[in-house]
Design an enzyme around this catalytic site. Structure first.
Site, mmCIF file in Angstrom:
data_model
loop_
_atom_site.group_PDB
_atom_site.id
_atom_site.type_symbol
_atom_site.label_atom_id
_atom_site.label_comp_id
_atom_site.label_asym_id
_atom_site.label_seq_id
_atom_site.Cartn_x
_atom_site.Cartn_y
_atom_site.Cartn_z
ATOM 1 N N GLY A 1 6.728 -1.886 6.141
ATOM 2 C CA GLY A 1 8.105 -2.354 6.189
ATOM 3 C C GLY A 1 9.035 -1.464 6.994
ATOM 4 C CD GLU A 2 13.223 -0.255 10.130
ATOM 5 O OE1 GLU A 2 14.003 0.544 9.547
ATOM 6 O OE2 GLU A 2 12.484 0.086 11.072
ATOM 7 C CB CYS B 1 3.019 7.431 3.280
ATOM 8 S SG CYS B 1 3.567 6.286 4.564
ATOM 9 C CB CYS C 1 6.627 -5.148 8.680
ATOM 10 S SG CYS C 1 7.777 -4.044 9.551
ATOM 11 C CB CYS D 1 2.453 -1.284 13.816
ATOM 12 S SG CYS D 1 2.574 -0.941 12.054
ATOM 13 C CB SER E 1 9.111 4.244 15.341
ATOM 14 O OG SER E 1 8.656 4.632 14.063
ATOM 15 C CG LEU E 2 11.531 6.935 21.780
ATOM 16 C CD1 LEU E 2 12.767 6.055 21.723
ATOM 17 C CD2 LEU E 2 11.894 8.338 22.275
ATOM 18 C CG HIS E 3 6.322 4.365 19.236
ATOM 19 N ND1 HIS E 3 5.655 5.459 18.732
ATOM 20 C CD2 HIS E 3 6.817 3.691 18.160
ATOM 21 C CE1 HIS E 3 5.722 5.441 17.414
ATOM 22 N NE2 HIS E 3 6.429 4.398 17.035
ATOM 23 C CB SER F 1 10.045 6.520 9.543
ATOM 24 O OG SER F 1 9.644 6.120 10.853
ATOM 25 C CG ASN G 1 -4.276 6.595 13.283
ATOM 26 O OD1 ASN G 1 -5.121 7.460 13.427
ATOM 27 N ND2 ASN G 1 -3.017 6.872 12.965
ATOM 28 C CB CYS H 1 5.697 -2.351 16.158
ATOM 29 S SG CYS H 1 7.426 -1.968 15.770
ATOM 30 C CD GLU I 1 -2.918 -1.180 2.301
ATOM 31 O OE1 GLU I 1 -4.009 -1.742 2.130
ATOM 32 O OE2 GLU I 1 -2.581 -0.690 3.391
ATOM 33 C CB CYS J 1 0.441 6.877 11.418
ATOM 34 S SG CYS J 1 2.005 6.316 12.092
#
Length: 408
Positions: free
Chosen positions: A215-216, A143, A150, A157, A269-271, A247, A346, A154, A130, A389
């Site tokens: 993906g990373e 994006c 991925c 996600c 991406s800390l979170h 990212s 989200n 996470c 996507e 996101c």
């Protein structure tokens, strides 16, 4: 950290894997596309079909201009290339982009494309990724995805719940840009797309790129690097590297390499503000813990107040959104030129988390702002089409055939 029902529920069952391995690989078609080739690779392709060495530099420049400046989809459109060479190119290559399997347009103007890519084995189902276009009055952000599925898991996600099918090629990453510009009419002389939310300023609809899709990116480093260098090339797509953001969830060994070889802006991406919680939210943290990740950020090539790192922080109700978390976040990032992007969670089908309430997000943001950091709250875009996101997932069971929008 206080007890959190949401986190306790998320801990049930075996811990998610740190990294997944690709299940398949890319196999080039008999007639490969020239999209995504570097100048050196284009020259080699021309040599392979017998174009004389004395002509190759000029022919490479012509191809580069038509593919990335003009958006040509057929060799016959290349009016300053000889008819014979156009026929020769057409016999061996294409200018194919990923095929659009479905297109959705949100009420806020966000557009999401489900793209079909070739599988490893002929006759099997295509690989699906996507790509999302997020328009604003003064800009349009695209994006991009870097993998089918991925590498990571996470827990907040949607994409992380997928298996990792394979890495995308540079051509498939660049192809997403071309698909978006094709659909938007974002080429010189093309009929510009009309619709709610599209940019009204400037002469371009795609002005920014973020590697924040499926993906990373740093687990597909070479392809991402090659694609972003094409995107930033001044004689083609010509996006400033300050308008390209990569990212990562924290693949520390490749962070410095990204700064040196790509030179884009960096988002992390800390979170979470401690290893215990981040181990749960971002399992990769068990391999590259917070202290190691932040050391990599402090040494990011080109880091300055003008080229700050963006730290992404998803707001999860009762999990990571307390005032104590906000104060700890400020202490963690001390000395790093940074801004902190707060992302309202989200929701997606089956998630165990809930978004923090708005008042709590505002309190969290104010603490960060008072400490001297920019702390914008990302406006959720495209939630109604699962394009926001953390919502991207290429499984198509949620897109029933009757709901797919015609792309003709």
């Amino acid at each position: 950290m206080p007890f959190s029902p949401a986190l306790a529920e998320a801990k049930e069952g075996p811990p998610p894997p740190l990294e997944k391995t690709p299940l398949e690989r890319y196999v080039a078609p008999a007639k490969p596309s020239l999209v995504g080739l570097s100048r050196l690779e284009l020259a080699a392709a021309l040599a392979g079909i017998g174009v004389p060495e004395r002509e190759r530099k000029m022919r490479v420049q012509q191809l580069w201009h038509w593919i990335y400046m003009r958006g040509a989809q057929e060799f016959d459109a290349m009016s300053n290339v000889s008819k014979g060479l156009r026929a020769l190119l057409g016999a061996h290559f294409t200018l194919a982009r990923p095929e659009i399997a479905a297109e959705q347009v949100s009420v806020d103007g966000t557009r999401k494309w489900l793209l079909s890519l070739p599988p490893e084995h002929p006759g099997e189902k295509p690989h699906l990724v996507e790509c999302v276009y997020i328009p604003e009055a003064d800009r349009g952000t695209l994006c991009l995805s870097s993998q089918v599925g991925c590498t990571l898991s996470c827990t907040f996600c949607h994409t992380g719940t997928q298996r990792l099918v394979r890495n995308l090629t540079a051509g498939e990453i660049v192809g997403q840009i071309l698909v978006a510009r094709d659909r938007l009419g974002d080429w010189p002389g093309a009929a510009r797309a009309q619709g709610a939310g599209l940019p009204t300023e400037g002469d371009r609809l795609v002005t920014n790129i973020v590697m924040m899709g499926m993906g990373e990116p740093l687990y597909n480093f070479e392809a991402v690097r090659d694609a972003l260098l094409i995107a930033s090339d001044g004689e083609g797509i010509s996006l400033s590297r300050r308008r390209i953001t990569l990212s990562t969830s924290g693949v520390v060994p490749n962070i410095a390499r990204a700064g040196a070889e790509i030179g884009s802006m960096l988002a992390v991406s800390l979170h979470a503000v401690n290893d215990e919680l981040r181990n749960e939210l971002v399992p990769l943290n068990r391999k590259y813990p917070i202290a190691q990740l932040l050391d990599g950020c402090r040494n990011y090539p080109g880091l300055s107040n003008a080229r700050r790192i963006t730290f992404e922080y998803v707001m999860l109700n009762g999990v990571n959104d307390s005032a104590a978390d906000a104060k700890a976040l400020v202490r963690l990032l001390k000395g790093i030129p940074a801004k902190i992007n707060l992302i309202p969670f989200n929701p997606w089908p089956g998630t165990k988390y809930q978004c923090s309430d708005w008042e709590q997000i505002e309190r969290f943001s104010q603490i960060i702002f008072d400490a001297g950091y920019a702390s914008p709250v990302r406006t959720p875009r495209g939630r109604d089409i699962l394009a926001a996101c953390g919502q991207l997932k290429s499984e198509t069971e949620r897109l029933r055939a009757g709901a797919k929008m015609a792309t003709e």
